[in-house]
Scaffold this motif. Structure first.
Motif, short mmCIF file in Angstrom:
data_model
loop_
_atom_site.label_atom_id
_atom_site.label_comp_id
_atom_site.label_asym_id
_atom_site.label_seq_id
_atom_site.Cartn_x
_atom_site.Cartn_y
_atom_site.Cartn_z
N VAL A 94 10.90 -33.79 -43.44
CA VAL A 94 9.45 -33.66 -42.91
C VAL A 94 9.13 -33.06 -43.06
CG1 VAL A 94 9.93 -33.48 -40.07
CG2 VAL A 94 12.14 -33.38 -41.01
N GLU A 95 7.69 -33.97 -42.88
CA GLU A 95 6.21 -34.00 -42.75
C GLU A 95 5.36 -34.22 -41.93
OE1 GLU A 95 2.92 -34.69 -46.51
OE2 GLU A 95 4.90 -36.27 -46.01
N VAL A 96 4.41 -33.34 -41.83
CA VAL A 96 2.89 -33.32 -40.56
C VAL A 96 2.07 -33.64 -41.71
CG1 VAL A 96 2.38 -32.67 -38.64
CG2 VAL A 96 4.80 -32.15 -38.84
N ILE A 97 0.92 -34.44 -41.32
CA ILE A 97 0.02 -35.14 -42.31
C ILE A 97 -1.21 -35.06 -40.88
CG2 ILE A 97 -1.12 -36.24 -43.63
CD1 ILE A 97 1.46 -37.25 -44.30
N ILE A 98 -2.04 -33.89 -41.37
CA ILE A 98 -3.28 -33.68 -40.55
C ILE A 98 -4.43 -34.20 -41.45
CG2 ILE A 98 -4.42 -32.03 -39.00
CD1 ILE A 98 -1.81 -30.07 -38.98
N PRO A 99 -5.06 -35.23 -40.47
CA PRO A 99 -5.31 -35.99 -41.10
C PRO A 99 -7.33 -34.30 -41.32
CG PRO A 99 -5.76 -36.05 -38.99
CD PRO A 99 -4.84 -35.04 -39.29
N GLU A 100 -8.16 -33.99 -42.34
CA GLU A 100 -9.60 -33.58 -42.80
C GLU A 100 -10.31 -33.99 -41.49
OE1 GLU A 100 -11.12 -34.64 -46.05
OE2 GLU A 100 -9.43 -34.98 -47.39
N THR A 101 -10.91 -34.53 -40.97
CA THR A 101 -11.41 -34.55 -39.86
C THR A 101 -10.77 -34.42 -38.18
OG1 THR A 101 -10.70 -36.96 -39.20
CG2 THR A 101 -12.85 -36.87 -41.40
N PHE A 102 -9.72 -33.72 -38.07
CA PHE A 102 -9.14 -33.45 -37.26
C PHE A 102 -10.19 -32.16 -36.37
CE2 PHE A 102 -6.23 -30.01 -34.54
CZ PHE A 102 -5.84 -31.89 -34.00
N ALA A 103 -10.64 -31.58 -36.85
CA ALA A 103 -11.64 -29.88 -36.15
C ALA A 103 -13.08 -31.62 -35.18
CB ALA A 103 -12.40 -29.25 -36.48
N GLN A 104 -13.03 -32.33 -36.59
CA GLN A 104 -14.91 -33.10 -36.11
C GLN A 104 -14.22 -33.83 -35.30
OE1 GLN A 104 -17.06 -34.95 -39.09
NE2 GLN A 104 -18.11 -35.92 -38.38
N ASP A 105 -13.60 -34.48 -35.08
CA ASP A 105 -13.29 -35.53 -34.42
C ASP A 105 -12.20 -35.36 -32.66
OD1 ASP A 105 -13.12 -37.99 -35.79
OD2 ASP A 105 -11.17 -37.70 -36.66
N LEU A 106 -11.97 -33.74 -32.33
CA LEU A 106 -11.73 -32.80 -31.54
C LEU A 106 -13.12 -32.53 -31.25
CD1 LEU A 106 -9.57 -31.78 -29.92
CD2 LEU A 106 -10.03 -30.00 -31.11
N GLN A 107 -13.63 -32.14 -31.32
CA GLN A 107 -15.18 -31.78 -31.26
C GLN A 107 -16.27 -33.08 -30.16
OE1 GLN A 107 -17.56 -29.53 -33.80
NE2 GLN A 107 -19.32 -29.77 -32.11
N GLU A 108 -15.75 -34.27 -31.00
CA GLU A 108 -16.38 -35.30 -30.27
C GLU A 108 -15.31 -36.34 -29.21
OE1 GLU A 108 -17.33 -37.55 -34.29
OE2 GLU A 108 -18.50 -35.96 -35.03
N GLY A 109 -14.37 -35.62 -29.71
CA GLY A 109 -13.37 -36.57 -28.30
C GLY A 109 -12.83 -37.76 -28.54
N ASN A 138 2.50 -31.56 -25.93
CA ASN A 138 1.64 -30.87 -25.26
C ASN A 138 0.60 -30.58 -25.36
OD1 ASN A 138 4.35 -30.85 -23.48
ND2 ASN A 138 5.48 -29.02 -24.22
N TYR A 139 0.69 -30.02 -27.26
CA TYR A 139 -0.45 -29.34 -27.51
C TYR A 139 -2.16 -30.27 -27.17
CZ TYR A 139 -4.34 -28.74 -30.93
OH TYR A 139 -5.66 -28.48 -31.34
N SER A 140 -1.75 -31.62 -27.14
CA SER A 140 -2.57 -32.83 -26.43
C SER A 140 -2.84 -32.70 -25.14
CB SER A 140 -2.11 -34.53 -27.33
OG SER A 140 -3.33 -35.33 -26.76
N ARG A 141 -1.96 -32.42 -24.32
CA ARG A 141 -2.04 -32.85 -22.68
C ARG A 141 -2.78 -31.46 -22.23
NH1 ARG A 141 2.53 -32.53 -21.86
NH2 ARG A 141 3.05 -34.60 -21.46
N SER A 142 -2.71 -30.47 -23.15
CA SER A 142 -2.93 -28.79 -22.75
C SER A 142 -5.02 -29.38 -22.86
CB SER A 142 -2.73 -27.92 -23.58
OG SER A 142 -2.97 -28.27 -24.46
N ILE A 143 -5.57 -30.03 -24.27
CA ILE A 143 -6.80 -30.52 -24.46
C ILE A 143 -7.08 -31.40 -23.74
CG2 ILE A 143 -7.82 -31.36 -26.17
CD1 ILE A 143 -5.85 -30.71 -28.37
N GLY A 144 -6.52 -32.41 -23.55
CA GLY A 144 -6.94 -32.65 -22.23
C GLY A 144 -7.10 -32.79 -21.21
N TYR A 145 -6.32 -31.31 -20.13
CA TYR A 145 -6.52 -30.98 -19.36
C TYR A 145 -7.71 -29.62 -19.14
CZ TYR A 145 -1.73 -31.97 -17.65
OH TYR A 145 -1.16 -32.56 -17.10
N LYS A 146 -7.77 -29.41 -20.31
CA LYS A 146 -9.47 -28.75 -21.02
C LYS A 146 -10.00 -29.18 -20.61
CE LYS A 146 -6.09 -24.71 -23.61
NZ LYS A 146 -6.31 -24.10 -25.19
N ARG A 147 -10.08 -30.58 -20.92
CA ARG A 147 -12.24 -31.09 -21.37
C ARG A 147 -11.77 -31.51 -19.28
NH1 ARG A 147 -10.18 -35.65 -25.97
NH2 ARG A 147 -11.16 -33.81 -27.79
#
Length: 387
Positions: A94-109, A138-147
């Protein structure tokens, strides 16, 4: 009446003399409670506990908070897998792949694509993959609520209608694990327990020429059939009685409180179950004797009678997929008893009119089979296995 008692005593002696057939007949009564307890404990453990899931993270350093949330949910990195389980989880891969641009894309919405790679056809991975998907959502939803909160928007606007669920079912209804297994095993027990006795009393006695000698005696053919029927049905009834008694004791070793359920078999429930199951024991014995007399050899009778076990298995499963059940299904043998047992396990009151109708129709079918067998046994072709 004296002749019938003698015939019945002879059939019972034959049934209890064959220790191997008797052991097979009563095996379900002794083994099924053990199986029910073992499977119930396993399924409750799977439903309640959250065992560790080991994932091969790629790019975990780009989303430390999400990885931490997964870790809090017992979804761990592959490096933490114990040595004993390493081969298993390496095979599951089982593999979870997180992109390098995660933090930047999160910051830019921007939308972030996190990849969950696994073999979705593997049944053992169904529950782990659902847990991973749920935690990521759940993690994605929590970010949306905070925004929304940062922008001064009340997150309650996302749920304008709140559904309040009020469960009106009895606590025993939640014990579906035991109810489904016990109901299915009781139906199977009625058909399986007397199977070896019925085959031996029909095709077996014909091959040993015992049946021909019986029919030469000055007794009614109908009495011979009834004696064989009652003998086989009594063995099946004894088996399901043992199964119910032992299950009542065995369920006490299952902690159903973990899933908020309770299960007990009181005297009225056991009585109603026996009233509904005893006619099925007679119906099963009648069908098995009928097939046994029709078969040309003992081996053919065994093979054909074994197929009858599919009847109590398929009918309850088919009923689960029928959304709008017609009224006549409650009266038909097997399906009627299955629905009655389902209501009993849910703690619902007994509908005595339905139970009486189903019982009556079951015995009508038994009577028809007995008359058909008595008529067939008057034919020399049947006795000599010529047809």
């Amino acid at each position: 009446m004296i002749q019938f008692k003698a015939l019945l005593l002879k059939e019972l002696k034959e049934a209890f003399r064959d220790k191997r057939a008797l052991m097979v007949a009563l095996s379900m009564g002794f083994l099924m409670p053990v199986v029910i307890v073992a499977m119930s404990k396993f399924m409750i453990k799977q439903a309640v506990e959250t065992p560790a899931i080991y994932v091969k993270f790629t790019g975990a350093e780009y989303a430390p908070k999400m990885v931490k949330q997964l870790k809090d949910a017992n979804i761990l990195a592959f490096a933490d897998v114990p040595e004993s389980d390493k081969k298993l989880w390496d095979k599951r891969s089982v593999e979870v792949i997180i992109p390098e641009t995660f933090a930047q894309d999160l910051q830019e919405g921007k939308r972030i694509d996190v990849i969950l790679r696994a073999d979705y056809s593997e049944k053992s991975l169904a529950a782990p993959l659902r847990r991973i998907e749920r935690e990521v959502r759940n993690y994605s939803r929590s970010i949306g609520y905070k925004r929304l909160l940062v922008r001064g928007i009340d997150i309650k606007i996302l749920n304008p209608v709140q559904l309040q669920e009020q469960d009106t079912s009895q606590p025993s209804s939640n014990a579906m694990i035991i109810s489904l297994m016990l109901g299915l095993y009781l139906l199977m027990g009625a058909f399986v327990s007397g199977q070896s006795i019925a085959v031996d009393a029909s095709a077996g006695e014909r091959e040993r020429n015992v049946l021909e000698m019986l029919l030469c005696q000055p007794v009614k053919t109908q009495n011979i059939v009834l004696a064989k029927l009652i003998s086989s049905a009594l063995i099946a009834t004894l088996s399901i009685s043992i199964m119910l008694s032992l299950t009542t004791i065995a369920v006490g070793f299952v902690d159903l409180s973990k899933i908020g359920a309770s299960f007990s078999l009181d005297f009225p429930t056991v009585g109603a179950l026996m009233i509904s199951l005893v006619p099925l024991c007679f119906l099963a014995a009648a069908l098995q004797l009928f097939v046994g007399f029709q078969a040309k050899t003992f081996k053919e009778a065994q093979s054909t009678v074994a197929m009858l076990v599919m009847v109590p298995t398929m009918i309850p499963l088919a009923l689960m997929f029928i959304e709008s059940k017609p009224d006549w299904i409650e009266w038909v043998p097997v399906s009627g008893q299955s629905l009655i047992m389902e209501d009993l396990f849910k703690g619902l009151p007994i509908e005595w009119a339905t139970l009486a109708t189903t019982t009556l129709l079951t015995f009508v079918a038994v009577t028809g089979l007995v008359m058909a067998m008595a008529k067939r046994l008057q034919s020399e072709k049947v006795i000599q296995s010529l047809s």
